[in-house]
Design a protein around this motif. Sequence first.
Motif, PDB file in Angstrom:
ATOM      1  N   TYR A 284       7.252   2.638   4.963  1.00 53.57           N
ATOM      2  CA  TYR A 284       6.627   3.113   3.732  1.00 53.57           C
ATOM      3  C   TYR A 284       7.472   4.218   3.111  1.00 53.57           C
ATOM      4  O   TYR A 284       7.874   5.167   3.780  1.00 53.57           O
ATOM      5  CB  TYR A 284       5.222   3.635   4.032  1.00 53.57           C
ATOM      6  N   LEU A 285       7.723   4.103   1.801  1.00 53.85           N
ATOM      7  CA  LEU A 285       8.523   5.092   1.099  1.00 53.85           C
ATOM      8  C   LEU A 285       7.620   5.981   0.264  1.00 53.85           C
ATOM      9  O   LEU A 285       6.543   5.575  -0.163  1.00 53.85           O
ATOM     10  CB  LEU A 285       9.527   4.365   0.186  1.00 53.85           C
ATOM     11  N   PRO A 286       8.064   7.210  -0.004  1.00 52.67           N
ATOM     12  CA  PRO A 286       7.259   8.116  -0.834  1.00 52.67           C
ATOM     13  C   PRO A 286       6.896   7.508  -2.180  1.00 52.67           C
ATOM     14  O   PRO A 286       5.768   7.634  -2.633  1.00 52.67           O
ATOM     15  CB  PRO A 286       8.171   9.339  -0.989  1.00 52.67           C
ATOM     16  N   GLU A 287       7.871   6.834  -2.842  1.00 47.56           N
ATOM     17  CA  GLU A 287       7.568   6.224  -4.135  1.00 47.56           C
ATOM     18  C   GLU A 287       6.483   5.168  -3.987  1.00 47.56           C
ATOM     19  O   GLU A 287       5.613   5.034  -4.846  1.00 47.56           O
ATOM     20  CB  GLU A 287       8.821   5.598  -4.745  1.00 47.56           C
ATOM     21  N   ARG A 288       6.538   4.441  -2.887  1.00 44.54           N
ATOM     22  CA  ARG A 288       5.542   3.407  -2.656  1.00 44.54           C
ATOM     23  C   ARG A 288       4.141   4.019  -2.570  1.00 44.54           C
ATOM     24  O   ARG A 288       3.190   3.492  -3.121  1.00 44.54           O
ATOM     25  CB  ARG A 288       5.883   2.670  -1.348  1.00 44.54           C
ATOM     26  N   TYR A 291       3.090   5.078  -6.032  1.00 46.12           N
ATOM     27  CA  TYR A 291       2.786   3.865  -6.810  1.00 46.12           C
ATOM     28  C   TYR A 291       1.397   3.339  -6.467  1.00 46.12           C
ATOM     29  O   TYR A 291       0.578   3.055  -7.356  1.00 46.12           O
ATOM     30  CB  TYR A 291       3.887   2.841  -6.529  1.00 46.12           C
ATOM     31  N   GLU A 292       1.086   3.245  -5.178  1.00 44.79           N
ATOM     32  CA  GLU A 292      -0.204   2.700  -4.766  1.00 44.79           C
ATOM     33  C   GLU A 292      -1.355   3.640  -5.128  1.00 44.79           C
ATOM     34  O   GLU A 292      -2.443   3.190  -5.499  1.00 44.79           O
ATOM     35  CB  GLU A 292      -0.196   2.400  -3.267  1.00 44.79           C
ATOM     36  N   MET A 293      -1.116   4.945  -5.030  1.00 44.13           N
ATOM     37  CA  MET A 293      -2.150   5.902  -5.431  1.00 44.13           C
ATOM     38  C   MET A 293      -2.472   5.766  -6.918  1.00 44.13           C
ATOM     39  O   MET A 293      -3.635   5.762  -7.333  1.00 44.13           O
ATOM     40  CB  MET A 293      -1.700   7.324  -5.118  1.00 44.13           C
ATOM     41  N   LEU A 294      -1.427   5.642  -7.741  1.00 43.70           N
ATOM     42  CA  LEU A 294      -1.639   5.485  -9.175  1.00 43.70           C
ATOM     43  C   LEU A 294      -2.366   4.187  -9.486  1.00 43.70           C
ATOM     44  O   LEU A 294      -3.192   4.126 -10.398  1.00 43.70           O
ATOM     45  CB  LEU A 294      -0.299   5.533  -9.911  1.00 43.70           C
ATOM     46  N   CYS A 295      -2.058   3.134  -8.732  1.00 43.60           N
ATOM     47  CA  CYS A 295      -2.756   1.850  -8.923  1.00 43.60           C
ATOM     48  C   CYS A 295      -4.254   2.000  -8.663  1.00 43.60           C
ATOM     49  O   CYS A 295      -5.081   1.302  -9.261  1.00 43.60           O
ATOM     50  CB  CYS A 295      -2.175   0.791  -7.996  1.00 43.60           C
ATOM     51  N   GLN A 427       2.099  -8.755  -9.343  1.00 46.97           N
ATOM     52  CA  GLN A 427       2.620  -7.404  -9.508  1.00 46.97           C
ATOM     53  C   GLN A 427       4.080  -7.439  -9.929  1.00 46.97           C
ATOM     54  O   GLN A 427       4.735  -8.479  -9.884  1.00 46.97           O
ATOM     55  CB  GLN A 427       2.525  -6.643  -8.185  1.00 46.97           C
ATOM     56  N   TYR A 428       4.576  -6.280 -10.319  1.00 47.30           N
ATOM     57  CA  TYR A 428       6.008  -6.061 -10.527  1.00 47.30           C
ATOM     58  C   TYR A 428       6.265  -4.632 -10.049  1.00 47.30           C
ATOM     59  O   TYR A 428       5.861  -3.674 -10.682  1.00 47.30           O
ATOM     60  CB  TYR A 428       6.372  -6.222 -12.004  1.00 47.30           C
ATOM     61  N   GLU A 429       6.899  -4.502  -8.897  1.00 50.81           N
ATOM     62  CA  GLU A 429       7.067  -3.196  -8.267  1.00 50.81           C
ATOM     63  C   GLU A 429       7.970  -2.290  -9.111  1.00 50.81           C
ATOM     64  O   GLU A 429       8.617  -2.746 -10.054  1.00 50.81           O
ATOM     65  CB  GLU A 429       7.609  -3.380  -6.848  1.00 50.81           C
ATOM     66  N   PRO A 430       8.014  -0.970  -8.810  1.00 51.88           N
ATOM     67  CA  PRO A 430       8.742  -0.013  -9.647  1.00 51.88           C
ATOM     68  C   PRO A 430      10.153  -0.461 -10.013  1.00 51.88           C
ATOM     69  O   PRO A 430      10.940  -0.870  -9.159  1.00 51.88           O
ATOM     70  CB  PRO A 430       8.757   1.251  -8.773  1.00 51.88           C
ATOM     71  N   THR A 500      11.007   6.804 -17.121  1.00 49.74           N
ATOM     72  CA  THR A 500      10.302   5.589 -17.562  1.00 49.74           C
ATOM     73  C   THR A 500      10.239   4.519 -16.466  1.00 49.74           C
ATOM     74  O   THR A 500       9.782   3.405 -16.725  1.00 49.74           O
ATOM     75  CB  THR A 500      10.982   4.969 -18.800  1.00 49.74           C
ATOM     76  N   ARG A 501      10.695   4.861 -15.269  1.00 47.42           N
ATOM     77  CA  ARG A 501      10.560   3.907 -14.156  1.00 47.42           C
ATOM     78  C   ARG A 501       9.078   3.580 -14.002  1.00 47.42           C
ATOM     79  O   ARG A 501       8.241   4.480 -13.865  1.00 47.42           O
ATOM     80  CB  ARG A 501      11.116   4.521 -12.874  1.00 47.42           C
ATOM     81  N   HIS A 502       8.755   2.278 -14.019  1.00 46.11           N
ATOM     82  CA  HIS A 502       7.344   1.894 -14.047  1.00 46.11           C
ATOM     83  C   HIS A 502       7.110   0.630 -13.222  1.00 46.11           C
ATOM     84  O   HIS A 502       8.050   0.004 -12.731  1.00 46.11           O
ATOM     85  CB  HIS A 502       6.883   1.670 -15.490  1.00 46.11           C
ATOM     86  N   ALA A 503       5.845   0.294 -13.087  1.00 44.42           N
ATOM     87  CA  ALA A 503       5.471  -0.862 -12.271  1.00 44.42           C
ATOM     88  C   ALA A 503       4.180  -1.467 -12.797  1.00 44.42           C
ATOM     89  O   ALA A 503       3.370  -0.791 -13.421  1.00 44.42           O
ATOM     90  CB  ALA A 503       5.287  -0.443 -10.812  1.00 44.42           C
ATOM     91  N   ALA A 504       4.012  -2.761 -12.527  1.00 41.52           N
ATOM     92  CA  ALA A 504       2.744  -3.457 -12.814  1.00 41.52           C
ATOM     93  C   ALA A 504       1.993  -3.582 -11.500  1.00 41.52           C
ATOM     94  O   ALA A 504       2.461  -4.248 -10.571  1.00 41.52           O
ATOM     95  CB  ALA A 504       3.011  -4.831 -13.422  1.00 41.52           C
ATOM     96  N   CYS A 505       0.845  -2.910 -11.403  1.00 37.65           N
ATOM     97  CA  CYS A 505       0.069  -2.920 -10.160  1.00 37.65           C
ATOM     98  C   CYS A 505      -0.490  -4.312  -9.879  1.00 37.65           C
ATOM     99  O   CYS A 505      -0.756  -5.089 -10.814  1.00 37.65           O
ATOM    100  CB  CYS A 505      -1.086  -1.927 -10.255  1.00 37.65           C
ATOM    101  N   PRO A 506      -0.718  -4.634  -8.600  1.00 40.81           N
ATOM    102  CA  PRO A 506      -1.312  -5.938  -8.268  1.00 40.81           C
ATOM    103  C   PRO A 506      -2.675  -6.119  -8.936  1.00 40.81           C
ATOM    104  O   PRO A 506      -3.457  -5.172  -9.037  1.00 40.81           O
ATOM    105  CB  PRO A 506      -1.468  -5.870  -6.735  1.00 40.81           C
TER     106      PRO A 506
END
Length: 536
Positions: A284-288, A291-295, A427-430, A500-506
């Motif tokens: 597990y990475l910090p960005e991950r 990302y999941e918290m924001l989702c 999804q589309y990860e960061p 602007t690094r972004h992601a589409a949450c599941p």
Amino acid sequence: MAFNKIWYTVALGLLLPFSYAHTDFFTSIGHMTDLINTEKDLVVSLKDYIKAEESKLEQIKKWAEKLDQLTDTATKDPEGFLGHPVNAFKLMKRLNTEWGELESLVLKDMSDGFISNMTIQRQFFPNDEDQTGAAKALLRLQDTYNLDTDTLSRGNLPGVKHKSFLTAEDCFELGKIAYTEADYYHTELWMEQALKQLDEGEVSSADKVYILDYLSYAVYQQGDLGKAMMLTKRLLELDPEHQRANGNMKYFEYIMAKEKEANKSSTDSEDQTEKETEVKKKDYLPERRKYEMLCRGEGLKMTPRRQKRLFCRYYDGNRNPRYILGPVKQEDEWDKPRIVRFLDIISDEEIETVKELAKPRLSRATVHDPETGKLTTAHYRVSKSAWLSGYESPVVSRINTRIQDLTGLDVSTAEELQVANYGVGGQYEPHFDFARANEPDAFKELGTGNRIATWLFYMSDVSAGGATVFPEVGASVWPKKGTAVFWYNLFPSGEGDYSTRHAACPVLVGNKWVSNKWLHERGQEFRRPCTLSELE
């Protein structure tokens, strides 16, 4: 006696909703809806087959009942019965002709039509990759939204219209798929859920012995030797002759004895206990995590002071003639980077037209491979997409013009309108939309420079999940049908804005449709001129 002919026909045309076979069904809910219709038609075909079998059995039953009564009478006085010339004739006829007809009826295979349909349809069925992809999606949703196995198994998800549950056999299959991926963490979770449901009395074809076999090994692989031994003992109580379990038990006992001899320190024991309760995987990475918290709607970094600087307004596209008398509603979603949302910016009719144009062309979404510069599919982007040109439809042309009017940017150098439909846990990860310094040739074939900005339409509401999140700044933007969000990927200097690094949450529950327009640098020289600062 003559048997009625049984006609059994099925309209094959009804069972062919596709003109061609689609692949990667799990990556698009839109394509999966076709499978629902296929399955419904197969059920109709199956019911027709059952009716044909029932009709056949009914005729055989009537024949048997009639002959049973007749032979009862005849066997009581055979000579007297055959003394009647009509009875003698009918006996000859029955044995020579009618029993042969009955034999043909009994041997007639009523399943031919149904089997033919199944054979034709099978080429359009999902395959092992689809089943594995859908299973991995459930595991991904479980991790992203902190769902326990019992919640998922019972189907207790927010916003569901059609509640469904997982059987013990389903849980066992999820565990097996995780096992084949060497994902022992999820193997343990789902094998334990299968075991729990069986212990609660669920009637299932799943076998506790098989479940315990997988479970004990998964637990052992995670370092919990004591629990692995306990599960293996339980397995041997059910099947004392289980060869692998007996071998494992001897090995576990050997390892345990060695540990005792070495007087393993209590510190190691504490570490092992921590491993038991560890919820996240090692990689597990910090960005991950962000990302999941924001989702989940957690970890937002917008302070009340900054919140006060966000406004909503009527926007006329910097006095664009089309919008002076009819401005559009615009609201600020975030300040740095500046993300704005346009409300009621695409109509339901336009959305349906875009979806109808895109659906036949949907194919697995791709990403730029930074090493090869070519497009390729990736496990971190689970969706299908299609590209629409302005000349194909007045609706697409009108949408392109609208984007140009409201952004003030030239769309003649932009990429075509990309339409995307997300699949199970889609999804589309960061990622970045723009090309970084180490990807100088990412858009070379276009000859229009880097992606200066992104315009994203939300073409459906999503019951749960599916947010667009920006992990670097702690921002979450939630889908709302008929709206669009816009942001710049590059500073006016042409340097990339890494925030602007972004992601589409599941997508947890629902069906997510979006379309986006990537605008490029060429043609914007006087529309968005450079400044003297690199980061302005």
